[in-house]
Design an enzyme around this catalytic site. Structure first.
Site, PDB file in Angstrom:
ATOM      1  CG  HIS A 103      -1.643  -1.035   1.358  1.00 24.65           C
ATOM      2  ND1 HIS A 103      -1.526  -2.171   2.340  1.00 24.65           N
ATOM      3  CD2 HIS A 103      -2.795  -1.319   1.326  1.00 24.65           C
ATOM      4  CE1 HIS A 103      -2.413  -2.840   2.419  1.00 24.65           C
ATOM      5  NE2 HIS A 103      -3.542  -2.588   1.707  1.00 24.65           N
ATOM      6  CG  ASP A 106       1.726  -0.834   3.542  1.00 17.71           C
ATOM      7  OD1 ASP A 106       0.952  -0.370   4.211  1.00 17.71           O
ATOM      8  OD2 ASP A 106       1.652  -1.974   2.599  1.00 17.71           O
ATOM      9  CG  ASP A 298      -4.470 -10.952  -0.788  1.00 18.38           C
ATOM     10  OD1 ASP A 298      -3.678 -10.633  -1.543  1.00 18.38           O
ATOM     11  OD2 ASP A 298      -4.770  -9.974  -0.401  1.00 18.38           O
TER      12      ASP A 298
HETATM   13  C1  XLS Z   1      -7.507  -6.410   4.087  1.00 21.93           C
HETATM   14  C2  XLS Z   1      -7.149  -6.339   3.233  1.00 21.93           C
HETATM   15  C3  XLS Z   1      -5.993  -5.961   2.613  1.00 21.93           C
HETATM   16  C4  XLS Z   1      -5.512  -5.735   1.073  1.00 21.93           C
HETATM   17  C5  XLS Z   1      -5.290  -4.584   0.198  1.00 21.93           C
HETATM   18  O1  XLS Z   1      -8.461  -7.378   5.014  1.00 21.93           O
HETATM   19  O2  XLS Z   1      -6.768  -8.428   2.973  1.00 21.93           O
HETATM   20  O3  XLS Z   1      -5.170  -5.950   3.462  1.00 21.93           O
HETATM   21  O4  XLS Z   1      -5.595  -6.928   0.759  1.00 21.93           O
HETATM   22  O5  XLS Z   1      -5.847  -3.358   1.147  1.00 21.93           O
HETATM   23 NI    NI Z   2      -6.102  -9.049   1.140  1.00 24.90          NI
END
Ligand code: XLS
Ligand code: NI
Ligand code: NI
Length: 438
Positions: A103, A106, A298
């Site tokens: 991000h 970050d 993810d």
């Molecule tokens: C939060 C999300 C975040 C996204 C990116 O729950 O997983 O980390 O992956 O903004």
């Molecule tokens: Ni995520």
């Protein structure tokens, strides 16, 4: 790389194979090993996430951070930012991971006004560009943090304040530009505060229109820039908002269709978000793949005993195998990858824990890849599914699927066939076959 090492005692992680008891070695992830026509590196496209790995402190709603990673100790926040980035590239390089994700906030701290904030971000992007060049590590995706700052308490694209909407648009514009500069393969929209806590103060219809406007503006800006990375929406049903609009894959699909955005987006499916929505990871991936929306993943897991986003490193082999099966069956990840959006537990306080965590996640998905390739090559599960639907391959089935059969035709068939039951679904047999692969 900088001269200082942040993980002095950790070597480049070797592949030693299943017999190894070296905790700093891979037992299954062998980057150059070919499985189903591609190397593991190409199939899995792992990424380290910046936020949890470099900025995570172990803080939770009941306690402050309890993990002080050495790169966070600095005279000022920009020095800390540089150190964290050096440490991340060292982590990624030693793991042999090909990608990272971030991000905007970050990697560089926020200042009091946007132009100063953007200047700090540019400074860190310069640094990232140099590190990407010297290490060969690439950017899987970038994103804008539209949820941490108090201005976003009521949402970003769905804020009741037009000033906040404009600020969010400016932040997204900049984040797309820097992602483009770093050669990012994609860009993610996760709407943690795009939702509501009570409908009594919320205009849900208007929120949806505003969110779609933000997405259209982003698409237009992407085209103006010539950025060819893939846009993704990351579904999540709640947390931090009580109800989030990007609830799950299916509701994101409806949103994209309604607002004429479906050609410009795919989905980034997160395991723990699937379970929060009352689905399995498998379900969300299968829905996305079945509708040409599977973009990126993810890779993490929740805790079945806790009803929130625990973002743990993925170690559940069966869960990972179902995921890799969908990925392989849909032709593999192209722009996307497996991003470890996962954090160390609060009591894991040692920098080396980041290595154990990633090694575990990578080995789990490497095994899952090998097992799913075997499941596909065997074809037994596929065959059982095919048989279950075999009646649809008849003349009648085809005439329904291609739209030529009428209600009258179906009635004529029903009067004749007098159906009372269908063949066994064989769930137990299928589960036994599946267990046979582990
Ligand atoms: C939060 C999300 C975040 C996204 C990116 O729950 O997983 O980390 O992956 O903004
Ligand atoms: Ni995520
Ligand atoms: Ni999450």
């Amino acid at each position: 790389m900088s001269a200082t090492s942040w993980f002095q005692d950790v070597p480049n992680i070797p592949f030693e194979g299943p017999g190894s008891d070296n905790p700093l070695a891979f037992t299954h992830y062998n980057a150059d090993e070919v499985v189903a026509g591609q190397t593991m590196r190409e199939h899995l496209r792992f990424a380290v996430c910046y936020w949890h790995s470099m900025r995570g402190t172990g803080a939770d709603p009941f306690g402050v951070g309890c993990r002080n990673m050495p790169w966070s100790e600095a005279d000022n926040d920009m020095q800390a930012a540089h150190q964290a980035m050096d440490a991340m590239f060292e982590l990624v390089t030693k793991l042999g991971v090909p990608f990272w994700c971030f991000h905007d906030r970050d990697i560089a701290p926020e200042r009091n006004d946007l132009s100063e904030t953007n200047a700090k971000l540019d400074e860190m992007i310069d640094h990232a560009e140099r590190l990407q060049e010297s290490t060969g590590v690439r950017l899987l995706w970038g994103t804008a943090c539209l949820f941490a700052h108090p201005r976003y308490m009521g949402g970003a694209g769905t804020s009741p304040s037009v000033d906040v909407f404009a600020h969010a648009a400016a932040q997204v514009k900049k984040a797309i530009e820097v992602t483009h500069r770093l050669g990012g393969a994609g860009y993610v929209f996760w709407g943690g505060r795009e939702g509501y806590d009570t409908l009594l103060n919320t205009d849900m219809r208007r929120d949806g229109e505003h969110l779609a406007r933000l997405m259209h503006l982003a698409v237009e800006h992407k085209q103006a820039l010539g950025f060819e990375g893939q846009f993704y929406i990351e579904p999540k049903p709640c947390e931090p908002s009580t109800h989030q609009y990007d609830y799950d894959a299916q509701s994101c699909h409806a949103f994209l269709l309604k607002h004429d955005l479906v050609d410009h987006f795919k989905l980034n499916i997160e395991a723990n978000h699937a379970t929060l929505a009352g689905h399995t990871f498998h379900h969300e991936l299968d829905y996305a793949a079945g509708h040409d929306l599977l973009g990126s993943i993810d890779a993490n897991r929740g805790d079945p005993l806790l009803g929130w986003d625990t973002d743990q490193f993925p170690t559940d082999l069966q869960d990972a195998t179902m995921a890799m099966l969908v990925v392989l069956q849909s032709g593999g990840l192209t722009t996307g990858g497996l991003n470890f959006d996962a954090k160390l537990r609060r009591q894991s306080t040692d920098p080396v824990d980041l290595f154990y965590a990633h090694i575990g996640g990578m080995d789990t998905f490497a095994r899952a890849l090998k097992i799913s390739a075997q499941i596909m090559a065997d074809g037994r599960l596929d065959e059982l599914k095919r048989l279950r639907y075999a009646s649809w391959d008849s003349a009648l089935g085809r005439s329904i699927e291609d739209g030529t059969a009428s209600m009258v035709d179906l009635e004529a068939h029903a009067l004749k066939a007098n159906v009372q039951a269908i063949d066994s679904g064989r769930q137990e047999l299928i589960e036994n076959i599946l267990n046979g692969y582990f």
